[in-house]
Write a protein that holds these residues in place. Structure first.
Motif, PDB file in Angstrom:
ATOM      1  N   UNK A 154     -60.137  35.039   2.867  1.00  0.00           N
ATOM      2  CA  UNK A 154     -60.010  33.578   2.817  1.00  0.00           C
ATOM      3  C   UNK A 154     -60.145  33.052   1.392  1.00  0.00           C
ATOM      4  N   UNK A 155     -61.123  33.597   0.649  1.00  0.00           N
ATOM      5  CA  UNK A 155     -61.312  33.128  -0.719  1.00  0.00           C
ATOM      6  C   UNK A 155     -60.156  33.543  -1.620  1.00  0.00           C
ATOM      7  N   UNK A 156     -59.517  34.679  -1.326  1.00  0.00           N
ATOM      8  CA  UNK A 156     -58.347  35.089  -2.104  1.00  0.00           C
ATOM      9  C   UNK A 156     -57.202  34.099  -1.918  1.00  0.00           C
ATOM     10  N   UNK A 157     -57.022  33.589  -0.699  1.00  0.00           N
ATOM     11  CA  UNK A 157     -55.978  32.589  -0.454  1.00  0.00           C
ATOM     12  C   UNK A 157     -56.304  31.291  -1.191  1.00  0.00           C
ATOM     13  N   UNK A 158     -57.561  30.856  -1.127  1.00  0.00           N
ATOM     14  CA  UNK A 158     -57.958  29.634  -1.830  1.00  0.00           C
ATOM     15  C   UNK A 158     -57.747  29.772  -3.335  1.00  0.00           C
ATOM     16  N   UNK A 159     -58.126  30.910  -3.903  1.00  0.00           N
ATOM     17  CA  UNK A 159     -57.967  31.117  -5.340  1.00  0.00           C
ATOM     18  C   UNK A 159     -56.488  31.204  -5.721  1.00  0.00           C
ATOM     19  N   UNK A 160     -55.667  31.818  -4.860  1.00  0.00           N
ATOM     20  CA  UNK A 160     -54.233  31.921  -5.154  1.00  0.00           C
ATOM     21  C   UNK A 160     -53.592  30.544  -5.241  1.00  0.00           C
ATOM     22  N   UNK A 161     -53.952  29.643  -4.340  1.00  0.00           N
ATOM     23  CA  UNK A 161     -53.389  28.290  -4.376  1.00  0.00           C
ATOM     24  C   UNK A 161     -53.973  27.482  -5.536  1.00  0.00           C
ATOM     25  N   UNK A 314     -46.204  45.299 -16.033  1.00  0.00           N
ATOM     26  CA  UNK A 314     -46.930  45.478 -14.772  1.00  0.00           C
ATOM     27  C   UNK A 314     -46.550  44.409 -13.757  1.00  0.00           C
ATOM     28  N   UNK A 315     -46.368  43.164 -14.219  1.00  0.00           N
ATOM     29  CA  UNK A 315     -45.992  42.075 -13.307  1.00  0.00           C
ATOM     30  C   UNK A 315     -44.600  42.309 -12.735  1.00  0.00           C
ATOM     31  N   UNK A 316     -43.636  42.707 -13.581  1.00  0.00           N
ATOM     32  CA  UNK A 316     -42.276  42.956 -13.086  1.00  0.00           C
ATOM     33  C   UNK A 316     -42.248  44.140 -12.121  1.00  0.00           C
ATOM     34  N   UNK A 317     -43.025  45.176 -12.413  1.00  0.00           N
ATOM     35  CA  UNK A 317     -43.087  46.322 -11.497  1.00  0.00           C
ATOM     36  C   UNK A 317     -43.639  45.908 -10.133  1.00  0.00           C
ATOM     37  N   UNK A 318     -44.696  45.108 -10.144  1.00  0.00           N
ATOM     38  CA  UNK A 318     -45.290  44.675  -8.882  1.00  0.00           C
ATOM     39  C   UNK A 318     -44.318  43.800  -8.099  1.00  0.00           C
ATOM     40  N   UNK A 319     -43.579  42.947  -8.804  1.00  0.00           N
ATOM     41  CA  UNK A 319     -42.597  42.098  -8.124  1.00  0.00           C
ATOM     42  C   UNK A 319     -41.476  42.940  -7.515  1.00  0.00           C
ATOM     43  N   UNK A 320     -41.047  43.984  -8.242  1.00  0.00           N
ATOM     44  CA  UNK A 320     -39.991  44.852  -7.723  1.00  0.00           C
ATOM     45  C   UNK A 320     -40.471  45.645  -6.513  1.00  0.00           C
ATOM     46  N   UNK A 321     -41.703  46.144  -6.572  1.00  0.00           N
ATOM     47  CA  UNK A 321     -42.220  46.953  -5.466  1.00  0.00           C
ATOM     48  C   UNK A 321     -42.464  46.126  -4.208  1.00  0.00           C
ATOM     49  N   UNK A 322     -42.658  44.807  -4.365  1.00  0.00           N
ATOM     50  CA  UNK A 322     -42.938  43.971  -3.195  1.00  0.00           C
ATOM     51  C   UNK A 322     -41.700  43.688  -2.361  1.00  0.00           C
ATOM     52  N   UNK A 323     -40.508  43.993  -2.895  1.00  0.00           N
ATOM     53  CA  UNK A 323     -39.261  43.733  -2.162  1.00  0.00           C
ATOM     54  C   UNK A 323     -38.792  45.000  -1.455  1.00  0.00           C
ATOM     55  N   UNK A 432     -45.131  34.253  -0.729  1.00  0.00           N
ATOM     56  CA  UNK A 432     -45.662  34.294  -2.105  1.00  0.00           C
ATOM     57  C   UNK A 432     -47.185  34.205  -2.160  1.00  0.00           C
ATOM     58  N   UNK A 433     -47.771  33.454  -1.227  1.00  0.00           N
ATOM     59  CA  UNK A 433     -49.233  33.321  -1.218  1.00  0.00           C
ATOM     60  C   UNK A 433     -49.881  34.611  -0.729  1.00  0.00           C
ATOM     61  N   UNK A 434     -49.357  35.156   0.379  1.00  0.00           N
ATOM     62  CA  UNK A 434     -49.928  36.396   0.917  1.00  0.00           C
ATOM     63  C   UNK A 434     -49.720  37.564  -0.033  1.00  0.00           C
ATOM     64  N   UNK A 435     -48.683  37.510  -0.853  1.00  0.00           N
ATOM     65  CA  UNK A 435     -48.440  38.598  -1.803  1.00  0.00           C
ATOM     66  C   UNK A 435     -49.516  38.649  -2.883  1.00  0.00           C
TER      67      UNK A 435
END
Length: 598
Positions: A154-161, A314-323, A432-435
């Motif tokens: 729950x706190x991860x969702x709050x922090x993400x937003x 690292x950010x681009x790799x994570x974005x690619x792996x999430x698809x 995007x939030x759950x990711x």
């Protein structure tokens, strides 16, 4: 409960097995718990003649289970038994091997720490299954600390937003302005607020909120966030030890029936622990200043442009792996991201080989006005909504400190706040939030909870408690309190560095209650309870997996492109933990042995 073994006209009665129940007013809302005990029936007929009547009666006897309770409530029980269980010695050996396997995999980075925890917990379940005590699916689920996992999620969702509003960037600039851009005043400010908030909020929640601010601030000041994050999480564990609600072990200790019966409430718990934590905080601060006395150790060891390029990669790799290539559109985007990753890899290799310009950036790359222009609040309406939800959660957390309201669940409170914010944010797509949720961290905790229960089933944790009690019995009565305080403090502290402190606290609080039993050693309970609190909370500073806050901080930092290993944290955290325990030892001996404050 007792187990009378009846044969013929004779009865052998075992020792009574006492199970502590929650008070009648809270037992209906208490979580389920499990305990096991080995009943040894000595068949002395092996040394008798074959026609021995007593031997025949023994083998043909029956075991009768007699139970009685002083509770006025209905108490549901589930009883299971196993013939020829695993011996205690073998169980401890298996448990030690499982724990050793986990640490070898993590320390030498053979696999990812989440996979290491999953592998070790699976091996633990296999050991139980081979020995005839395979847990059911329902039992496995009950081993998971759902409150902790729910609170983290729950706190991860709050922090993400909250991060989408630009709040963390803005707070970083404010802290930069207040401290004048000086390194140590900035670190002092971060550590002070982290320790202060951890005294009233759960330290995991505090770390989730403070880690993004710290990372952004270090990026603005061109500092390496890793040592600053280590310092911050250490102070989070120190601050969390001051109150009954700051750290999960304190919640377990303060809510135990024997502690409540000894009139240890929120006020006197905080008074005794808070004073000791002040001394521990001073020692921690000066020890950190000594460790990082070279200011260059707080800066990047490699040029800043290479560090930024690694983070971007690292950010681009994570974005690619999430698809996943389930559709044509996703496949096109995934291939475009992979091409971007390849180009960044080539550029990074050139810079690291010296082909690029490796000129170090100055300390301040822009003025304060330029930073204010760059880092500002991006979404004010969402910030207002998020502030309302976070305020609701924090207020209920504070109310949890009131004894009459301790039945409020921290995990469900945080989940209600997260759901409320999702409704107010009016997001059509939750992906995007759950990711941004640290799923690997949640899996790591789940596997660790299972492994710790396996270690408890194999007898390792109970063996630690029994060894502590036996050592206390070997000294004279006039020295038993001092020895008991030192043993509980150091055993729980060193064990908490390598074993999760939640099940350890659950076991050790029973040991402290037994030591204060009037029919036994009759030691005063208050100094023993505070020794356990100091040990279980401060021991978490010893290793990366010693406390929940450490793991959460490492997971959030890794998502931002900063990774610190088990050994990197061990070099900083373990010496500080030893210093913490030394200061706590002196404080407890002076207050409760020399002056008998209790």
């Amino acid at each position: 409960m007792s187990y009378p073994l009846k044969y013929g006209f004779k009865t052998r009665e075992s020792l009574k097995w006492n199970i502590n129940l929650q008070p009648d007013d809270v037992i209906d809302f208490s979580p389920s718990a499990s305990e096991s005990k080995i009943l040894t029936l000595e068949n002395r007929g092996h040394n008798r003649k074959e026609n021995s009547t007593e031997d025949e009666d023994f083998r043909n006897g029956t075991v009768t289970l007699s139970m009685s309770t002083n509770s006025n409530k209905t108490v549901p029980l589930t009883l299971t038994y196993q013939l020829d269980p695993l011996s205690e010695e073998d169980g401890i050996i298996y448990a030690a091997l499982l724990l050793l396997t986990l640490y070898v995999l993590i320390i030498f980075e053979i696999v990812n720490r989440t996979i290491a925890a999953l592998l070790s917990s699976s091996l633990g379940i296999a050991v139980l299954a081979i020995n005839g005590t395979r847990p059911t699916l329902q039992e496995l689920v009950s081993w998971l600390d759902s409150e902790t996992l729910l609170l983290l999620f729950s706190m991860m969702i709050l922090v993400a937003l909250l991060a989408e509003t630009g709040l963390f960037d803005y707070l970083a600039v404010v802290a930069f302005e207040v401290t004048g851009g000086r390194t140590w005043p900035l670190i002092n400010c971060l550590c002070f607020f982290t320790a202060f908030f951890s005294t009233f909020l759960d330290n995991v929640t505090t770390v989730l909120l403070m880690t993004p601010v710290t990372i952004r601030l270090c990026e603005v000041m061109q500092l390496n966030p890793v040592p600053v994050l280590m310092s911050m999480v250490i102070f989070s564990n120190v601050g969390g030890a001051a109150t009954p609600v700051g750290d999960p072990p304190n919640v377990i200790i303060a809510s135990h029936p024997s502690i409540l019966n000894a009139n240890i409430n929120f006020t006197n718990f905080t008074l005794h622990m808070g004073l000791g934590i002040l001394f521990v905080s001073v020692q921690t601060y000066f020890q950190l200043r000594f460790i990082f006395r070279d200011i260059n150790s707080l800066r990047h060891a490699v040029p800043r442009d290479i560090v930024e390029l690694r983070q971007e990669l690292a950010v681009w790799k994570r974005a690619s792996a999430s698809l996943s290539p389930y559709s044509r559109d996703e496949d096109i985007v995934k291939r475009a991201l992979e091409k971007k990753v390849q180009r960044l890899n080539v550029l990074l290799l050139k810079k690291e080989s010296g082909s690029g310009t490796n000129k170090n950036d100055p300390l301040f790359c822009s003025t304060l006005a330029q930073m204010k222009e760059k880092y500002r609040i991006r979404d004010k309406p969402l910030l207002i909504k998020a502030s309302i939800c976070v305020t609701f959660v924090v207020v209920v957390f504070f109310l949890h400190a009131i004894p009459q309201l301790q039945n409020l669940s921290l995990g469900w409170t945080a989940l209600l706040g997260a759901i409320l914010l999702l409704l107010l944010a009016e997001r059509e797509d939750l992906e995007p939030i759950l990711a941004r949720v640290e799923w690997s961290t949640l899996l790591f905790f789940g596997a660790l909870f299972v492994l710790m229960e396996v270690l408890a089933k194999l007898g390792l944790i109970a063996w630690i408690g029994r060894l502590t009690e036996n050592l206390i019995l070997q000294v004279g009565e006039e020295s038993r309190l001092a020895v008991a305080i030192m043993l509980i403090l150091w055993v729980s502290g060193l064990a908490s560095a390598f074993v999760d402190n939640i099940p350890l606290s659950t076991m050790m609080v029973r040991v402290t209650a037994a030591l204060s039993d009037p029919t036994g050693l009759a030691l005063p309970l208050q100094p023993l309870a505070w020794a356990l609190s100091f040990g279980a909370c401060l021991g978490g500073n010893g290793t990366l997996i010693g406390a929940s806050a450490n793991v959460v901080c490492a997971g959030v930092a890794e998502q931002h492109g900063y990774r610190f290993t088990f050994m990197e944290y061990l070099k900083i955290g373990f010496p500080i933990m030893i210093g913490n325990l030394i200061v706590a030892s002196i404080y407890l001996l002076v207050c409760h042995v020399l002056f008998t404050w209790h």
